[in-house]
Motif scaffolding. Structure first.
Motif, PDB file in Angstrom:
ATOM      1  N   GLU A  45     -11.443   8.248   2.048  1.00  0.00           N
ATOM      2  CA  GLU A  45     -10.602   8.830   3.103  1.00  0.00           C
ATOM      3  C   GLU A  45      -9.912  10.084   2.584  1.00  0.00           C
ATOM      4  O   GLU A  45      -9.209  10.034   1.567  1.00  0.00           O
ATOM      5  N   ASN A 103      -7.393   8.834  -0.110  1.00  0.00           N
ATOM      6  CA  ASN A 103      -7.713   7.581  -0.793  1.00  0.00           C
ATOM      7  C   ASN A 103      -9.188   7.621  -1.195  1.00  0.00           C
ATOM      8  O   ASN A 103     -10.061   7.191  -0.431  1.00  0.00           O
ATOM      9  N   ALA A 160       0.811  -1.217   0.000  1.00  0.00           N
ATOM     10  CA  ALA A 160       0.000   0.000   0.000  1.00  0.00           C
ATOM     11  C   ALA A 160       0.843   1.265   0.000  1.00  0.00           C
ATOM     12  O   ALA A 160       0.316   2.361  -0.214  1.00  0.00           O
ATOM     13  N   SER A 161       2.151   1.137   0.239  1.00  0.00           N
ATOM     14  CA  SER A 161       3.001   2.328   0.352  1.00  0.00           C
ATOM     15  C   SER A 161       3.664   2.712  -0.961  1.00  0.00           C
ATOM     16  O   SER A 161       4.487   3.632  -0.992  1.00  0.00           O
ATOM     17  N   LYS A 171     -11.512   4.570  -0.783  1.00  0.00           N
ATOM     18  CA  LYS A 171     -12.008   4.263   0.563  1.00  0.00           C
ATOM     19  C   LYS A 171     -12.766   5.433   1.185  1.00  0.00           C
ATOM     20  O   LYS A 171     -13.217   5.347   2.324  1.00  0.00           O
ATOM     21  N   ASP A 204      -1.714  10.320   2.086  1.00  0.00           N
ATOM     22  CA  ASP A 204      -2.467  10.882   0.971  1.00  0.00           C
ATOM     23  C   ASP A 204      -3.930  10.453   1.012  1.00  0.00           C
ATOM     24  O   ASP A 204      -4.279   9.415   1.594  1.00  0.00           O
TER      25      ASP A 204
END
Length: 322
Positions: A133, A128, A69-70, A131, A126
């Motif tokens: 977010e 998202n 995910a990074s 999601k 950052d």
């Protein structure tokens, strides 16, 4: 239950005592501890708490993972706090187990940092949209552990981690963590002063770090040879899983004595790593003196415990699993 706010405040206070230059950067974290919603949940924005485990092997290398995910960054294992994590350190231990397959039993705390975070990193995340977010921040509590064996195989959690790497301390990507690790008072290997034991419950949650009693360390209990471990019981461990009312009384008692409640925990462990005796001692001169001992003579079977009582109080029997 997730970590209580008092536990987090104690960690932040101890950390800022060592790093007063970071007070300004962590002001929003202190404010978040007073917010209505707990700071360890994923939903509080613009920031919430995460935890990482910094594992160091016998030659001084740090375990890092390439998180999917990074975007391929090398990071320490870690993640968000779950509802079953009793402490922030428990979150870090669970994360390293889930992401690399290394169980808590193969790790021990360091003398340099003990149960406190080596670093609290403020990390920008950052947005998202997938999601829902928005951009926010993580306050990442980074706990350091020594790897007990000389070598360990890792098994990555494929949906989260692409690969694992062992890098020297001076190649740790995070500048703040790298600086603190390089300044820590240790050599490449754990210093073999005493044997030690990190105690967890059945769910792998961290409870207590014990060191051996060098005098009379080996002694028979319930017909088996055991090793006796002993350590002062921190307030954090003492109030773990207490009700809010009982925890409040313990906090009042700590304030009355002007510091940590003088409690000591001892555990006798047999050669199969089973606890066969547990003892809690509490001694406040002029106020309270108590010693409670539990010996498990039928390991793995139900046992009956008679709780010792003060004069005039009623006795009670409690059924426990050994």
């Amino acid at each position: 239950m997730p970590p209580v706010r008092s536990h987090i405040r104690e960690l932040v206070t101890a950390y800022l005592d060592r790093h007063p230059e970071e007070v300004t950067a962590l002001v929003p974290l202190s404010s978040a501890l007073d917010a209505a919603e707990g700071p360890t949940a994923r939903t509080p924005l613009p920031a919430h708490i995460t935890c990482s485990a910094v594992v160091i092997d016998h030659v001084g290398r740090v375990l890092l993972v390439r998180h999917n995910a990074s975007g391929g960054l090398l990071l320490a294992t870690g993640g968000h706090v779950e509802s079953d994590d009793a402490t922030l350190m428990a979150t870090a231990l669970r994360a390293v187990h889930e992401e690399t397959g290394i169980p808590p039993a193969l790790l021990r705390q360091t003398t340099a940092f003990c149960h406190e975070p080596a670093d609290i990193d403020v990390r920008a995340i950052d947005a998202n949209p997938a999601k829902g977010e928005p951009a926010h921040h993580h306050y990442d509590f980074r706990f350091v552990f020594h790897l007990v064996p000389d070598f360990v195989d890792t098994t990555v959690q494929a949906e989260e981690v692409a690969a694992t790497f062992w890098l020297p301390l001076d190649q740790v990507p995070s500048p703040t963590l790298r600086e603190k690790l390089l300044a820590a008072p240790w050599g490449a290997e754990p210093e073999p002063v005493n044997a030690s034991a990190v105690i967890h419950d059945a769910a792998g949650r961290y409870l207590l770090h014990l060191r051996d009693q060098r005098e009379g360390i080996w002694e028979p209990v319930a017909g088996t040879t055991t090793t006796r471990y002993s350590a002062p019981l921190s307030h954090q461990a003492l109030v773990l899983n207490m009700s809010e009312e009982t925890r409040g009384k313990s906090d009042q008692l700590r304030d009355m004595v002007g510091g940590e409640i003088p409690a000591t925990a001892q555990v006798w462990v047999d050669q199969r790593n089973r606890a066969v005796r547990i003892r809690l001692s509490l001694d406040i001169p002029g106020s309270v003196s108590s010693i409670t001992t539990l010996t498990l003579t039928e390991l793995g079977r139900p046992v009956k415990v008679t709780v010792p009582t003060a004069e005039g109080a009623e006795e009670s029997d409690t059924a426990l699993s050994g």
